[in-house]
Motif scaffolding. Structure first.
Motif, mmCIF file in Angstrom:
data_model
loop_
_atom_site.group_PDB
_atom_site.id
_atom_site.type_symbol
_atom_site.label_atom_id
_atom_site.label_comp_id
_atom_site.label_asym_id
_atom_site.label_seq_id
_atom_site.Cartn_x
_atom_site.Cartn_y
_atom_site.Cartn_z
ATOM 1 N N GLU A 1 -16.267 5.320 58.880
ATOM 2 C CA GLU A 1 -16.606 4.125 59.643
ATOM 3 C C GLU A 1 -15.493 3.096 59.466
ATOM 4 O O GLU A 1 -14.942 2.905 58.403
ATOM 5 C CB GLU A 1 -17.926 3.549 59.111
ATOM 6 C CG GLU A 1 -18.454 2.370 59.879
ATOM 7 C CD GLU A 1 -19.785 1.881 59.289
ATOM 8 O OE1 GLU A 1 -19.893 0.670 59.048
ATOM 9 O OE2 GLU A 1 -20.678 2.711 59.070
ATOM 10 N N LYS A 2 -15.155 2.428 60.543
ATOM 11 C CA LYS A 2 -14.105 1.410 60.510
ATOM 12 C C LYS A 2 -14.698 0.064 60.123
ATOM 13 O O LYS A 2 -15.802 -0.264 60.502
ATOM 14 C CB LYS A 2 -13.428 1.276 61.880
ATOM 15 C CG LYS A 2 -12.778 2.543 62.384
ATOM 16 C CD LYS A 2 -11.480 2.774 61.677
ATOM 17 C CE LYS A 2 -10.826 4.014 62.274
ATOM 18 N NZ LYS A 2 -9.762 4.494 61.529
ATOM 19 N N ASP A 3 -13.933 -0.719 59.345
ATOM 20 C CA ASP A 3 -14.338 -2.093 59.039
ATOM 21 C C ASP A 3 -14.241 -2.906 60.314
ATOM 22 O O ASP A 3 -13.311 -2.768 61.089
ATOM 23 C CB ASP A 3 -13.430 -2.720 57.981
ATOM 24 C CG ASP A 3 -13.653 -2.105 56.601
ATOM 25 O OD1 ASP A 3 -14.747 -1.529 56.385
ATOM 26 O OD2 ASP A 3 -12.744 -2.204 55.773
ATOM 27 N N GLU A 4 -15.209 -3.779 60.510
ATOM 28 C CA GLU A 4 -15.199 -4.615 61.712
ATOM 29 C C GLU A 4 -14.786 -6.001 61.387
ATOM 30 O O GLU A 4 -14.989 -6.544 60.383
ATOM 31 C CB GLU A 4 -16.591 -4.624 62.346
ATOM 32 C CG GLU A 4 -16.974 -3.249 62.860
ATOM 33 C CD GLU A 4 -18.359 -3.245 63.453
ATOM 34 O OE1 GLU A 4 -18.928 -4.328 63.730
ATOM 35 O OE2 GLU A 4 -18.886 -2.168 63.659
ATOM 36 N N ALA B 1 -27.045 2.197 48.300
ATOM 37 C CA ALA B 1 -26.279 1.857 47.098
ATOM 38 C C ALA B 1 -25.922 0.377 47.099
ATOM 39 O O ALA B 1 -25.919 -0.274 46.045
ATOM 40 C CB ALA B 1 -25.021 2.713 47.014
ATOM 41 N N LYS B 2 -25.630 -0.173 48.277
ATOM 42 C CA LYS B 2 -25.341 -1.605 48.365
ATOM 43 C C LYS B 2 -26.573 -2.428 48.010
ATOM 44 O O LYS B 2 -26.475 -3.462 47.339
ATOM 45 C CB LYS B 2 -24.853 -1.975 49.770
ATOM 46 C CG LYS B 2 -23.432 -1.540 50.047
ATOM 47 C CD LYS B 2 -22.958 -2.026 51.403
ATOM 48 C CE LYS B 2 -21.518 -1.624 51.652
ATOM 49 N NZ LYS B 2 -21.001 -2.162 52.919
ATOM 50 N N LEU C 1 -16.957 -2.662 51.739
ATOM 51 C CA LEU C 1 -16.709 -1.278 52.136
ATOM 52 C C LEU C 1 -17.626 -0.891 53.294
ATOM 53 O O LEU C 1 -18.747 -1.401 53.405
ATOM 54 C CB LEU C 1 -16.963 -0.334 50.961
ATOM 55 C CG LEU C 1 -15.980 -0.400 49.795
ATOM 56 C CD1 LEU C 1 -16.498 0.458 48.637
ATOM 57 C CD2 LEU C 1 -14.603 0.059 50.223
ATOM 58 N N PRO C 2 -17.166 0.024 54.153
ATOM 59 C CA PRO C 2 -18.060 0.513 55.212
ATOM 60 C C PRO C 2 -19.237 1.282 54.603
ATOM 61 O O PRO C 2 -19.161 1.751 53.474
ATOM 62 C CB PRO C 2 -17.163 1.440 56.042
ATOM 63 C CG PRO C 2 -15.995 1.759 55.192
ATOM 64 C CD PRO C 2 -15.843 0.644 54.204
ATOM 65 N N GLU D 1 -13.329 4.725 45.370
ATOM 66 C CA GLU D 1 -12.672 6.038 45.414
ATOM 67 C C GLU D 1 -13.124 6.824 46.647
ATOM 68 O O GLU D 1 -12.326 7.480 47.298
ATOM 69 C CB GLU D 1 -12.995 6.823 44.147
ATOM 70 C CG GLU D 1 -12.265 8.151 44.055
ATOM 71 C CD GLU D 1 -12.545 8.862 42.747
ATOM 72 O OE1 GLU D 1 -12.821 10.085 42.806
ATOM 73 O OE2 GLU D 1 -12.475 8.215 41.688
ATOM 74 N N LYS D 2 -14.412 6.735 46.983
ATOM 75 C CA LYS D 2 -14.935 7.415 48.172
ATOM 76 C C LYS D 2 -14.475 6.739 49.455
ATOM 77 O O LYS D 2 -14.384 7.377 50.494
ATOM 78 C CB LYS D 2 -16.470 7.410 48.154
ATOM 79 C CG LYS D 2 -17.082 8.368 47.180
ATOM 80 C CD LYS D 2 -18.602 8.342 47.332
ATOM 81 C CE LYS D 2 -19.239 9.447 46.568
ATOM 82 N NZ LYS D 2 -20.680 9.565 46.834
ATOM 83 N N GLY D 3 -14.250 5.426 49.391
ATOM 84 C CA GLY D 3 -13.835 4.687 50.584
ATOM 85 C C GLY D 3 -14.986 4.139 51.404
ATOM 86 O O GLY D 3 -14.773 3.525 52.446
ATOM 87 N N TYR D 4 -16.191 4.362 50.961
ATOM 88 C CA TYR D 4 -17.374 3.820 51.632
ATOM 89 C C TYR D 4 -18.497 3.693 50.612
ATOM 90 O O TYR D 4 -18.449 4.291 49.543
ATOM 91 C CB TYR D 4 -17.814 4.699 52.806
ATOM 92 C CG TYR D 4 -18.415 6.019 52.394
ATOM 93 C CD1 TYR D 4 -19.786 6.192 52.351
ATOM 94 C CD2 TYR D 4 -17.604 7.113 52.054
ATOM 95 C CE1 TYR D 4 -20.350 7.399 51.965
ATOM 96 C CE2 TYR D 4 -18.146 8.318 51.665
ATOM 97 C CZ TYR D 4 -19.520 8.457 51.619
ATOM 98 O OH TYR D 4 -20.072 9.644 51.235
ATOM 99 N N CYS D 5 -19.527 2.918 50.974
ATOM 100 C CA CYS D 5 -20.684 2.726 50.089
ATOM 101 C C CYS D 5 -21.937 2.736 50.956
ATOM 102 O O CYS D 5 -22.118 1.860 51.809
ATOM 103 C CB CYS D 5 -20.561 1.400 49.333
ATOM 104 S SG CYS D 5 -21.927 1.091 48.200
#
Length: 99
Positions: free
Chosen positions: A96-99, A60-61, A90-91, A52-56
């Protein structure tokens, strides 16, 4: 008299030990299932929260990796595996963009 006591005591003690061991096995299986369920719920909760946030965030990872490792070691390997991998992709930072 001692012989009579031993004649009855030995089977009684052995029976009690077998009953106790059986009860403990059942309880350990229940504890294992309960812990696996809690770990699975944490993986699902993390997936919902961070997708939902779009990043982690990296912390947390790391926590999710430990939870997933324990979950997998307990025999868990279902939908939670896919959710775990989705969160790992997730970024780490917002925007941050996924690479």
């Amino acid at each position: 008299m001692t012989e009579l006591i031993l004649k009855w005591a030995v089977p009684f003690v052995c029976g009690a030990a077998v009953s106790f061991a059986g009860t403990m096995c059942v309880k350990l299986k229940a504890i294992k299932a309960g812990i696996q369920c809690l770990l699975r719920a944490e993986i699902v909760r993390s997936y919902d929260k961070y997708t939902e946030k779009g990043y982690c965030p990296i912390y947390a990872k790391e926590a999710l990796t430990k939870a997933y490792g324990a979950y997998h070691a307990l025999g868990g390997n279902d939908v939670a595996t896919g959710l775990y991998h989705a969160v790992m992709e997730l970024p780490c930072e917002k925007g941050e963009k996924d690479e």
